[in-house]
Scaffold this motif. Structure first.
Motif, PDB file in Angstrom:
ATOM      1  N   LYS A  20       0.847  -1.220   0.000  1.00  0.00           N
ATOM      2  CA  LYS A  20       0.000   0.000   0.000  1.00  0.00           C
ATOM      3  C   LYS A  20       0.878   1.265   0.000  1.00  0.00           C
ATOM      4  O   LYS A  20       1.977   1.246  -0.556  1.00  0.00           O
ATOM      5  N   GLU A 182     -11.292 -10.728  -1.635  1.00  0.00           N
ATOM      6  CA  GLU A 182     -11.000  -9.944  -0.439  1.00  0.00           C
ATOM      7  C   GLU A 182     -12.291  -9.369   0.129  1.00  0.00           C
ATOM      8  O   GLU A 182     -12.761  -8.318  -0.334  1.00  0.00           O
ATOM      9  N   GLY A 188      -7.664  -5.309   6.895  1.00  0.00           N
ATOM     10  CA  GLY A 188      -7.076  -4.411   7.893  1.00  0.00           C
ATOM     11  C   GLY A 188      -7.865  -4.327   9.184  1.00  0.00           C
ATOM     12  O   GLY A 188      -7.636  -3.441  10.003  1.00  0.00           O
ATOM     13  N   SER A 228      -6.683  -9.812   6.475  1.00  0.00           N
ATOM     14  CA  SER A 228      -6.113 -10.111   7.796  1.00  0.00           C
ATOM     15  C   SER A 228      -5.426 -11.476   7.864  1.00  0.00           C
ATOM     16  O   SER A 228      -5.482 -12.159   8.887  1.00  0.00           O
ATOM     17  N   GLY A 249      -1.920  -7.644   3.329  1.00  0.00           N
ATOM     18  CA  GLY A 249      -1.626  -6.220   3.520  1.00  0.00           C
ATOM     19  C   GLY A 249      -0.690  -6.026   4.693  1.00  0.00           C
ATOM     20  O   GLY A 249       0.530  -6.156   4.591  1.00  0.00           O
TER      21      GLY A 249
END
Ligand code: PEP
Length: 274
Positions: A20, A182, A188, A228, A249
Motif C-alpha cells: 500500500k 478480499e 485491515g 487479515s 496487507g
C-alpha cells in the motif's frame, strides 16, 4: 455447480504482499532484502511457493535493481495502472511503464481503489485488458462489504464484479489470471474470513470462470484469499482446495511474519519444520 478442483495441484501457490502507501524507495528495498534473507534462512523453495510484493510506484525502480543485482527469487508488481497506454492522463502510470520496470503483476480493483477512487467495473475491465496488452498478469481483487455479507448477497455481488471485470478476455488470458477474493470487512480489521468462507467464495469464482471460459481454463486460474492473513492463520485457509494463495496487507510489512505466511506448508522463519 460443481467447482472444478481436479487440477488443484498444478497451481503454484502465490503469496503476495500489498505494501500500500508504505515504504519509500529506500525503505522498500530494505524490507525486501530482509525478506529475501529470511526466506533463504527457512530454505524457501520458489518453485513450490511463489512470493510477490507490490511496492509503491516510486520504489519500483529500486526494487528492480535489488532483485536483479541480488538475483532474488521474488516477483513484484504495481498497485494500480491506467486503463490507457499513454497520453494526457496526468498522474497515471501505464502498464508499459510497469512492464519496463520488470513487473510481473499488477493489482487491479483493490477495494481501496474501488471505494476511495470510485473505480467502476467498466474501468477495471479496461485496466485488466491494459495489463494484458503489456504482458502483465492482473491480480484482480473482488469482494463484498459487510452489509452485503449480512444480507446474504456476497456471492452474487462478488460474481457480478468478476463477470464485469473479465468480460472480453481471451481463454489464454483467463487461464493466467489471478483473482483475489478480499471481503472488505476483513481487510485491515483483524476479522478474517474462516477457511470455509474463503473456500465457498473461491469455489464460486472458479465455477463462474468455468461457465464463462470452460473448465480447462478455470482450473488454471489462481485464486487468492485476502483479509487479515497472518502466519498463524495462513495454513488453515491455504489448505482449502480452491484457495491458491493469499494477498496480504499489514502482515506483509514485517519480513518474519510475511515469510511465515510463505512457509504455510510447514517451515518456520527460524528454520525447520513446525
Ligand atoms: C489488503 O489490503 O489487500 C489486505 C488483505 O490487507 P490486510 O492483510 O491488512 O487485511
Amino acid at each position: 455447480m460443481t467447482p472444478p478442483t481436479d487440477a488443484a495441484t498444478d497451481r503454484t501457490p502465490l503469496i503476495a504482499g500489498n505494501w500500500k502507501m508504505n515504504l519509500d524507495h529506500v525503505q522498500g528495498p530494505a524490507l525486501l532484502s530482509e525478506l529475501a534473507r529470511t526466506l533463504s534462512e527457512i530454505k524457501h523453495d520458489p518453485s513450490r511457493v511463489e512470493v510477490t510484493v507490490f511496492p509503491a510506484f516510486t520504489a519500483l525502480g529500486a526494487i528492480q535493481s535489488l532483485v536483479q543485482s541480488g538475483g532474488l527469487d521474488v516477483n513484484y508488481g504495481g498497485q494500480d495502472l491506467s486503463p490507457f497506454d499513454s497520453g494526457a492522463y496526468t498522474g497515471d502510470i501505464s502498464a508499459q511503464f510497469l512492464a519496463s520496470l520488470g513487473c510481473t503483476y499488477v493489482l487491479v480493483g483493490h477495494s481501496e481503489r474501488r471505494t476511495i477512487h470510485y473505480e467502476t467495473d467498466d474501468v477495471l475491465n479496461a485496466k485488466v485488458k491494459a495489463a494484458y496488452r503489456h504482458g502483465l498478469t492482473p491480480v484482480l481483487c473482488v469482494g463484498e462489504g459487510l452489509d452485503i455479507r449480512q444480507a446474504g448477497a456476497h456471492i452474487e455481488h462478488t460474481l457480478t464484479q468478476l463477470r464485469a471485470n473479465v468480460a472480453g478476455l481471451t481463454p489464454e488470458q483467463a487461464a493466467g489470471l489471478v483473482v483475489a477474493y478480499e471481503p472488505v470487512w476483513a481487510i485491515g480489521t483483524g476479522e478474517v474470513a474462516g477457511p470455509e468462507e474463503a473456500q465457498e467464495m473461491c469455489a464460486a469464482i472458479r465455477a463462474e470462470l468455468s461457465t464463462i471460459f470452460g473448465t480447462t481454463i478455470a482450473v488454471k486460474a489462481r485464486l487468492l484469499y485476502g483479509g487479515s492473513v497472518k502466519a498463524s492463520n495462513a495454513a488453515a485457509i491455504l489448505k482449502e482446495a480452491d484457495v491458491d494463495g493469499a494477498l496480504v496487507g499489514g502482515a506483509s510489512l514485517d519480513a518474519t511474519e510475511f515469510a511465515g505466511i510463505a512457509a504455510f506448508e510447514g517451515q518456520t522463519p527460524s528454520g525447520g519444520p513446525v
